[in-house]
Design a protein around this motif. Structure first.
Motif, short mmCIF file in Angstrom:
data_model
loop_
_atom_site.label_atom_id
_atom_site.label_comp_id
_atom_site.label_asym_id
_atom_site.label_seq_id
_atom_site.Cartn_x
_atom_site.Cartn_y
_atom_site.Cartn_z
N LEU A 1 0.87 -1.17 0.00
CA LEU A 1 0.00 0.00 0.00
C LEU A 1 0.91 1.22 0.00
CD1 LEU A 1 -2.77 -1.00 2.57
CD2 LEU A 1 -3.00 -0.83 0.08
N PHE A 2 0.76 2.07 -1.00
CA PHE A 2 1.66 3.21 -1.14
C PHE A 2 0.83 4.47 -1.31
CE2 PHE A 2 4.53 6.18 -3.10
CZ PHE A 2 5.79 5.86 -2.59
N SER A 3 1.17 5.51 -0.55
CA SER A 3 0.43 6.76 -0.64
C SER A 3 1.35 7.89 -1.06
CB SER A 3 -0.22 7.10 0.72
OG SER A 3 0.78 7.19 1.73
N ASN B 1 5.31 4.37 -11.48
CA ASN B 1 6.18 3.70 -12.43
C ASN B 1 7.41 3.08 -11.78
OD1 ASN B 1 4.53 4.49 -14.63
ND2 ASN B 1 5.51 6.50 -14.66
N TYR B 2 7.64 3.39 -10.51
CA TYR B 2 8.88 2.95 -9.85
C TYR B 2 8.64 2.15 -8.59
CZ TYR B 2 10.28 6.34 -13.25
OH TYR B 2 10.43 7.00 -14.44
N ILE B 3 7.42 1.66 -8.41
CA ILE B 3 7.12 0.76 -7.30
C ILE B 3 6.53 -0.53 -7.84
CG2 ILE B 3 6.81 2.64 -5.64
CD1 ILE B 3 3.82 2.31 -5.96
N ASN B 4 6.54 -1.56 -7.03
CA ASN B 4 6.17 -2.90 -7.51
C ASN B 4 4.68 -3.21 -7.43
OD1 ASN B 4 8.88 -3.47 -8.09
ND2 ASN B 4 9.27 -4.17 -6.00
N HIS B 5 3.91 -2.34 -6.79
CA HIS B 5 2.46 -2.54 -6.71
C HIS B 5 1.75 -1.25 -7.11
CE1 HIS B 5 3.07 -6.40 -4.69
NE2 HIS B 5 3.99 -5.80 -3.96
N PRO B 6 1.90 -0.85 -8.38
CA PRO B 6 1.35 0.44 -8.82
C PRO B 6 -0.16 0.53 -8.71
CG PRO B 6 2.07 -0.87 -10.71
CD PRO B 6 2.57 -1.57 -9.48
#
Length: 530
Positions: free
Chosen positions: A218-220, A237-242
């Motif tokens: 989970l990315f915010s 574009n630079y994380i594994n769970h876009p």
């Protein structure tokens, strides 16, 4: 992309003589956005009908299928409900972009139908509320009377219709959007440049912000001065769970706020994954409810903007630990502290600011000292001049973190690393890679990067001027005067030999009376030279 851009500029020709770039941009982008929604719906209809896109390979065929399905009473309600569940909207067949285009080609198009289409979307679905307000179809700039306005929009629609918005992959839509913004920002000047961060700078900041957080499920991301929203969008574009990114953004300008909202929708962001606010970032904190801290904070605020700096802000939790407020005439540190307040303890923040924040004194010096004492300033990156639309000044990207175990600062001087492109400097992929890799390695690089410890920074009175830490001075190559003297002698000798040879050649010439005067004059010139 080249073909897409050509079409866009061709469509712009119908508006360019009628209004300035900041206005006709809104018409083009609004119509492109509506075309995208229309085209996307028709493709979804074919999928839901379990039919082949090879068979239904044109918008007109897809529209015919759509009409047939809606004419079936047993299918209609379920189809509309499914479209709303999957896409978040539906559009009546008569209001589809390709249907309006066909009417334009037959000179039967009515501007009122397009206006009804906009109103229908905006009133039925909250996410589109206000998004078409800047496409003012009643503006006299389109034409002095309804007929002239009808003709202007007819031509624009016909030119935009061939764009295959869905055929190039999902992100081309947003890329085209940003391309338009960049081109028109260049024409519109500073006003447009306020909400556009050049793509290369946006990519660099997003890459750095993602380092060490790539595997978060989970990315915010938060941008309190979001402009077109491109800074937030690049992170995925630079994380594994876009697919799990949550976007939080605020923008003061209503037109620009709507632009960012469109941009996120065009990039396929679901309404549940975006939380956007149209408001003043500094004068009233937002968000104040959970979540109010984020994995990454990315910002390109207006440089040295004015703000109230009211004393009541000394009690504001964003600013109260620093003892002083950013000056009224320069809100740079107010934006920075706002962003840092909303950063998670494990997160990374990147902000673009003018170089003055690195060395100016008074209140700004006190705030900077506190940030350094707390170890919040992780890196300072000097960027080339003339990268941003509307200003030619060099800028700096400051990287901030919380809970660091060291108080050193990495300085990178990338100010001479750029490609000259007409009136605007640009960063190449190699330039971006070099900055990001240098940031990761965090090592000294001769004439490019330097890691300064806290004591060294303290000795410099907390001045972060990059030139104090990165020595980019290049010694001039020593001149060999003996070699130069020898070369001059050789040149003079060769010159004398050539003149002597030429004198002999002229002296031996046979000439008649007509040319005697010329030959005599030439020989006199040589004699004077000797």
């Amino acid at each position: 992309m080249a073909e897409l851009n050509t079409i866009l500029f061709s469509a712009a020709d119908n508006l360019r003589s009628k209004m300035d770039a900041s206005e006709y941009k809104n018409y083009l982008l609004g119509l492109i956005f509506y075309k995208y929604l229309s085209d996307r719906l028709l493709v979804k209809v074919v999928e839901l009908a379990d039919e082949s896109l090879e068979e239904y390979d044109t918008a007109d065929k897809q529209t015919q299928l759509y009409r047939e399905l809606l004419a079936d009473a047993d299918v209609k309600d379920d189809l509309i409900e499914t479209l709303v569940d999957t896409l978040g909207y539906d559009i009546e067949p008569d209001f589809l972009f390709n249907v309006l285009t066909n009417q334009a080609k037959q000179n039967t198009f009515q501007l009122n139908d397009l206006n009804k289409a906009f109103i229908d979307l905006s009133t039925k679905y909250e996410q589109f509320n206000g998004l078409f307000d800047d496409v003012d179809l009643t503006s006299k700039k389109l034409g002095s009377d309804p007929q002239q306005r009808n003709i202007t929009i007819t031509e624009v629609i016909k030119k935009l219709n061939p764009i295959n918005l869905l055929g190039h992959g999902g992100d081309v839509i947003g890329d085209a959007y940003e391309f338009l913004i960049s081109q028109f920002a260049s024409e519109a000047g500073k006003k447009a440049g306020e909400f556009y961060t050049p793509h290369e700078v946006s990519v660099m900041m997003a890459r750095i912000a993602a380092i060490g957080q790539e595997d978060k499920k989970l990315f915010s991301v938060y941008d309190p001065t979001m402009g077109s929203g491109s800074l937030m969008l690049n992170v995925r574009n630079y994380i594994n769970h876009p697919e799990s990114v949550k976007y939080h953004g605020q923008e003061l300008n209503t037109t620009t706020y709507n632009l960012a909202k469109m941009n996120l929708i065009l990039h396929g962001v679901d309404k549940e994954d975006m939380r956007l606010s149209n408001g003043d970032t500094l004068n009233k904190d937002w968000p104040t409810e959970e979540p109010y801290t984020f994995d990454s904070v990315l910002m390109n605020p207006p440089y040295s903007a004015k703000w109230s700096a009211d004393e009541t802000f000394l009690d504001d939790s964003r600013f109260n630990r620093y003892g002083r407020l950013a000056p009224k005439s320069k809100a740079d540190f107010a934006f920075l502290l706002h962003g840092l307040y909303h950063l998670k303890d494990s997160g990374t923040m990147a902000i673009v600011l003018p170089h003055g924040v690195l060395f100016r004194g008074a209140a700004e010096g006190i705030i900077r000292k506190k940030l350094l004492e707390d170890g919040n300033i992780d890196a300072v990156i000097g960027m080339p001049a003339n990268l941003f639309f509307g200003t030619s000044i060099p800028t700096t990207i400051i990287i901030l973190k919380k809970n660091r175990t060291t108080r050193d600062v990495l300085f990178i001087d990338a100010s001479n690393e750029f490609v000259k492109d007409r009136n605007q400097n640009k960063l190449s992929q190699d330039h971006i890679d070099k900055v990001v890799e240098t940031y990761k390695k965090r090592e000294d690089v001769d004439k490019y990067a330097y890691v300064a410890n806290f004591e060294e920074i303290k000795m410099n009175d907390f001045n972060l001027n990059i030139a104090r830490y990165v020595d980019t001075f290049k010694e001039e190559v020593a001149i060999d005067m003996t070699l130069i003297g020898s070369t001059i002698k050789d040149v003079r000798k060769e010159k004398a030999e050539l003149e002597s040879s030429l004198y002999d050649m002229i002296s031996s010439l046979e000439f008649d009376e007509e040319n005697a005067e010329w030959v005599k004059g030439a020989l006199e010139v040589f004699n004077r030279g000797k």
